[in-house]
Design an enzyme around this catalytic site. Structure first.
Site, mmCIF file in Angstrom:
data_model
loop_
_atom_site.group_PDB
_atom_site.id
_atom_site.type_symbol
_atom_site.label_atom_id
_atom_site.label_comp_id
_atom_site.label_asym_id
_atom_site.label_seq_id
_atom_site.Cartn_x
_atom_site.Cartn_y
_atom_site.Cartn_z
ATOM 1 N N HIS A 86 41.264 -57.178 12.952
ATOM 2 C CA HIS A 86 41.481 -57.854 11.659
ATOM 3 C C HIS A 86 41.423 -59.374 11.829
ATOM 4 C CE1 HIS A 86 43.996 -54.082 10.419
ATOM 5 N NE2 HIS A 86 42.734 -53.803 10.663
ATOM 6 N N HIS A 244 37.736 -51.493 4.172
ATOM 7 C CA HIS A 244 38.456 -51.751 5.413
ATOM 8 C C HIS A 244 37.610 -51.394 6.632
ATOM 9 C CE1 HIS A 244 41.826 -52.662 7.951
ATOM 10 N NE2 HIS A 244 41.460 -51.622 8.675
ATOM 11 N N HIS A 271 35.443 -48.136 15.949
ATOM 12 C CA HIS A 271 35.442 -49.196 16.944
ATOM 13 C C HIS A 271 34.515 -48.890 18.122
ATOM 14 C CE1 HIS A 271 38.582 -51.207 14.799
ATOM 15 N NE2 HIS A 271 39.432 -50.202 14.949
#
Length: 317
Positions: A86, A244, A271
């Site tokens: 983030h 997101h 990821h």
């Protein structure tokens, strides 16, 4: 070829700023200090090791130590910092090139589960241009990676664009996507406020594995056993989950070591796939070139030219 860019020059913060909170996985209190840095410094974490020494870990794909539920930089068995995505998405989204980050724990604070608190912090500190041209990684041919039903790819594009699609069995999410060119205004408005999310049915398993110890309704969207979002305020966007995932992808791609010019597309990514796609791109020197602006025209359209990259450059794997 004309490229639409937000700026020609590298940037950093104007002053120091800090944010404190807890780690979403560790549950431990942590403070991150963000300090201005000179041009060509890049994004560098200063982490406290055993005995009080400070170890420097650069925010590069080569430093990724794990991608289980978050992106971790450093040595998982030694000095590391987890859940950097983030923060790194904010660095990417706001166009910050140089920054020193001091973290007094093993995880970046989760804050409200989105990038918005980091945006507020950096805007409080101020972002200033430095007197050195910014270099970009320009995608010049398609590069694709697949893993089962999931895939990710880079394609040439006259700008910086993300097209992210997700597909969950839960009817609370289902199949949704977010696609947009990226600049600071779009990041603040359309991506930065999207929160991390999880399922109530997974909580006990994650706790037993040492994850999500700091997760709560204050920092995560939670989907209950009835397949409904249980947070009192509901969603911030109708497709907040896809936004997101776009934020996560931005954070992972920021570890390329420079902003890229091209389009990143993914389906059912995460990821591990994001970082693998960056590695695949940077391992093929025929798939990209390093460029900087040579001429600025009307409508923020820039002419780019290739530049020589030193052998120790972050995009050389």
């Amino acid at each position: 070829m004309g490229i639409v860019l937000q700026d020609d020059y590298q940037t950093s913060l104007r002053s120091r700023v800090s944010r404190s909170g807890i780690g979403v996985h560790s549950g431990a209190p942590v403070t991150a200090h963000f300090l201005p840095a000179d041009a060509d410094t890049g994004i560098v974490f200063h982490l406290s090791g055993q005995g009080g020494e400070t170890r420097e870990v650069r925010a590069l794909v080569s430093e990724i130590g794990a991608t289980d539920l978050c992106t971790l930089l450093g040595d998982p068995a030694g000095v590391y910092v987890a859940t950097v995505e983030h923060l790194m998405a904010t660095v990417f989204g706001l166009g910050i090139d140089n920054l020193i980050i001091e973290v007094d724990g093993n995880e970046v604070p989760i804050l409200d589960g989105s990038a918005a608190p980091f945006v507020d912090a950096f805007e409080q500190a101020g972002i200033e241009a430095l007197a050195v041209k910014r270099r970009y990684i320009r995608v010049v041919k398609p590069v694709r990676i697949e893993s089962g039903a999931s895939w990710a790819e880079f394609k040439p594009y006259a700008g910086t664009r993300f097209e992210v699609e997700i597909d969950f069995e839960s009817p609370a999410i289902g199949r949704q996507q977010f696609a947009s060119d990226i600049n600071p205004d779009i990041f603040r408005r359309d991506i930065g406020r999207a929160r991390t999310f999880g399922f109530m049915k997974d909580v006990e398993r994650l706790w037993a594995a040492g994850y999500a110890l700091g997760s709560s309704l204050e920092n995560s969207l939670v989907i209950g056993d009835d397949h409904k979002v249980i947070n009192m305020g509901g969603l911030r966007y109708s497709n907040e989950f896809a936004r997101h995932k776009t934020l996560d992808a931005m954070g992972d791609l920021a570890l390329a070591g420079a902003r890229f010019i091209g389009c990143f597309r993914s389906y059912r990514g995460g990821h591990r796939l994001n970082s693998a796609a960056v590695r695949r791109l940077l391992s093929d020197r025929t798939a990209f070139e390093i460029v900087e602006t040579t001429q600025q025209g009307r409508g923020r359209t820039a002419e780019m030219s290739a530049v020589s990259a030193p052998v120790h450059a972050p995009w050389v794997l």
